[in-house]
Design a protein around this motif. Structure first.
Motif, PDB file in Angstrom:
ATOM      1  N   ALA A   1      32.948  36.284  35.783  1.00 50.65           N
ATOM      2  CA  ALA A   1      33.429  34.919  35.543  1.00 50.65           C
ATOM      3  C   ALA A   1      32.929  34.394  34.201  1.00 50.65           C
ATOM      4  O   ALA A   1      33.676  33.740  33.460  1.00 50.65           O
TER       5      ALA A   1
ATOM      6  N   GLN B   1      29.598  36.928  39.159  1.00 55.83           N
ATOM      7  CA  GLN B   1      29.144  35.869  38.246  1.00 55.83           C
ATOM      8  C   GLN B   1      29.278  36.320  36.800  1.00 55.83           C
ATOM      9  O   GLN B   1      29.753  35.553  35.943  1.00 55.83           O
TER      10      GLN B   1
ATOM     11  N   GLU C   1      35.257  33.360  31.030  1.00 51.99           N
ATOM     12  CA  GLU C   1      35.136  32.045  30.404  1.00 51.99           C
ATOM     13  C   GLU C   1      34.860  32.171  28.912  1.00 51.99           C
ATOM     14  O   GLU C   1      35.412  31.430  28.096  1.00 51.99           O
TER      15      GLU C   1
ATOM     16  N   PRO D   1      41.812  33.683  32.028  1.00 53.41           N
ATOM     17  CA  PRO D   1      41.784  32.925  33.283  1.00 53.41           C
ATOM     18  C   PRO D   1      40.806  33.542  34.274  1.00 53.41           C
ATOM     19  O   PRO D   1      40.695  34.770  34.367  1.00 53.41           O
ATOM     20  N   ILE D   2      40.106  32.694  34.975  1.00 57.73           N
ATOM     21  CA  ILE D   2      39.145  33.147  35.975  1.00 57.73           C
ATOM     22  C   ILE D   2      39.875  33.316  37.299  1.00 57.73           C
ATOM     23  O   ILE D   2      40.506  32.388  37.797  1.00 57.73           O
ATOM     24  N   GLU D   3      39.807  34.511  37.846  1.00 53.63           N
ATOM     25  CA  GLU D   3      40.506  34.806  39.097  1.00 53.63           C
ATOM     26  C   GLU D   3      39.838  34.080  40.266  1.00 53.63           C
ATOM     27  O   GLU D   3      38.631  34.169  40.457  1.00 53.63           O
ATOM     28  N   GLU D   4      40.632  33.367  41.025  1.00 57.37           N
ATOM     29  CA  GLU D   4      40.129  32.665  42.197  1.00 57.37           C
ATOM     30  C   GLU D   4      39.933  33.658  43.343  1.00 57.37           C
ATOM     31  O   GLU D   4      40.845  34.409  43.688  1.00 57.37           O
ATOM     32  N   LYS D   5      38.751  33.652  43.896  1.00 61.24           N
ATOM     33  CA  LYS D   5      38.452  34.555  45.002  1.00 61.24           C
ATOM     34  C   LYS D   5      37.843  33.768  46.158  1.00 61.24           C
ATOM     35  O   LYS D   5      37.268  32.698  45.952  1.00 61.24           O
ATOM     36  N   PRO D   6      37.950  34.295  47.379  1.00 63.95           N
ATOM     37  CA  PRO D   6      37.323  33.620  48.523  1.00 63.95           C
ATOM     38  C   PRO D   6      35.807  33.533  48.322  1.00 63.95           C
ATOM     39  O   PRO D   6      35.220  34.357  47.602  1.00 63.95           O
ATOM     40  N   PRO D   7      35.162  32.534  48.918  1.00 67.12           N
ATOM     41  CA  PRO D   7      33.708  32.409  48.788  1.00 67.12           C
ATOM     42  C   PRO D   7      32.997  33.686  49.245  1.00 67.12           C
ATOM     43  O   PRO D   7      33.366  34.289  50.251  1.00 67.12           O
TER      44      PRO D   7
END
Length: 281
Positions: free
Chosen positions: A41, A38, A45, A50-56
């Motif tokens: 991220a 968190q 921001e 860019p915010i790296e997309e990660k699995p939940p």
């Protein structure tokens, strides 16, 4: 002859404590990592990266798996205490050692749950005291491992203590409000006095919030016994680590676990302990 209600409550609390202890292990392992993700991220921001997309990743997803080989655990691998003993402390897939923290947290949670239920018996005090102790176990273990005391644990604990004491479950509401304020400000004052004197930080803000939460639960009269007990316990453990484990004096020692231990003892035996050391209540 039927069992008394309080006896059934204590047995139920011990069994429930094993299950809760298993869940607390998940909280202890995952919550700091959730907070780090968190914060990362939020930093991305703020800086426009860019915010790296990660699995939940949260307390429920993904399913439990071995931290060494990543294999998902089956239901029989997660039976509190029993699975650890059957597997002889090793992963069923890769045979890597499983941290002793897992059965230890389960056993401690079960034992303390039984202790609390035996002390308070069936009722609001007993049920709410279990919630307090479970949260203290999680907070103490996280602080011991990471030197973090998450707001997601300390702040709900503070508000719950104040809400319960609207009905005077553990202390009159004026004592609880004063306890929350004095608990926070006392450690805040020590923090700034130490920082202005030495130029270093002696503790974190999480410690302020945890003591404020304990003050909200037990009232301001319990703050001095809690501070004395936590300081004494911390001093003994700290000296032991320096002498026996050859830990450097400059290595920070988290204060949260000692506050948690002192809070637990004050919850059960506060007035008696205060009387023994000559503190008026």
């Amino acid at each position: 002859m039927p069992f008394p209600v309080d006896t059934l409550f204590a047995l139920g609390a011990a069994i429930t404590g094993l299950i809760v202890g298993s869940f607390l292990n998940v909280v202890i392992h995952r919550l700091p990592r959730m907070l780090e993700a968190q914060w990362a991220a939020q930093a991305a921001e703020f800086t426009g990266n860019p915010i790296e997309e990660k699995p939940p990743f949260n307390l429920w997803v993904p399913a439990s798996r071995c931290p060494a080989c990543g294999m998902p655990l089956r239901a029989w691998h997660n039976i509190p205490l029993v699975s650890y003993l059957l597997l002889r402390g090793r992963c069923a897939y890769c045979t890597q050692s499983i941290s002793a923290r897992y059965p230890l947290v389960e056993a401690i949670t079960s034992l303390l749950s039984w202790w609390v239920a035996t002390h308070f018996g069936w009722g609001w005090q007993g049920a709410s005291a279990l919630l307090l102790v479970w949260t203290l176990i999680a907070a103490a273990a996280i602080d011991a491992e990471t030197t973090l005391l998450p707001d997601t644990l300390t702040l709900p604990l503070l508000w719950l203590g104040l809400l319960l004491n609207l009905r005077g479950v553990f202390a009159p509401i004026p004592d609880a409000v004063i306890g929350a304020c004095v608990g926070y400000l006392s450690l805040w004052s020590i923090y700034w006095a130490f920082k202005l004197t030495t130029g270093r930080e002696g503790m974190g803000y999480g410690d302020f919030k945890l003591l404020a939460a304990l003050g909200a639960w037990m009232g301001w009269k319990m703050l001095l016994p809690i501070m004395l007990l936590s300081s004494l316990t911390g001093a003994v453990v700290g000296i032991g680590l320096i002498l026996l484990a050859r830990r450097g004096r400059n290595v920070p020692i988290p204060f949260g676990p000692y506050l948690a231990i002192a809070g637990f003892l004050a919850l059960l035996y506060g007035p008696s302990l205060a009387g023994r050391i000559g503190l008026p209540l």
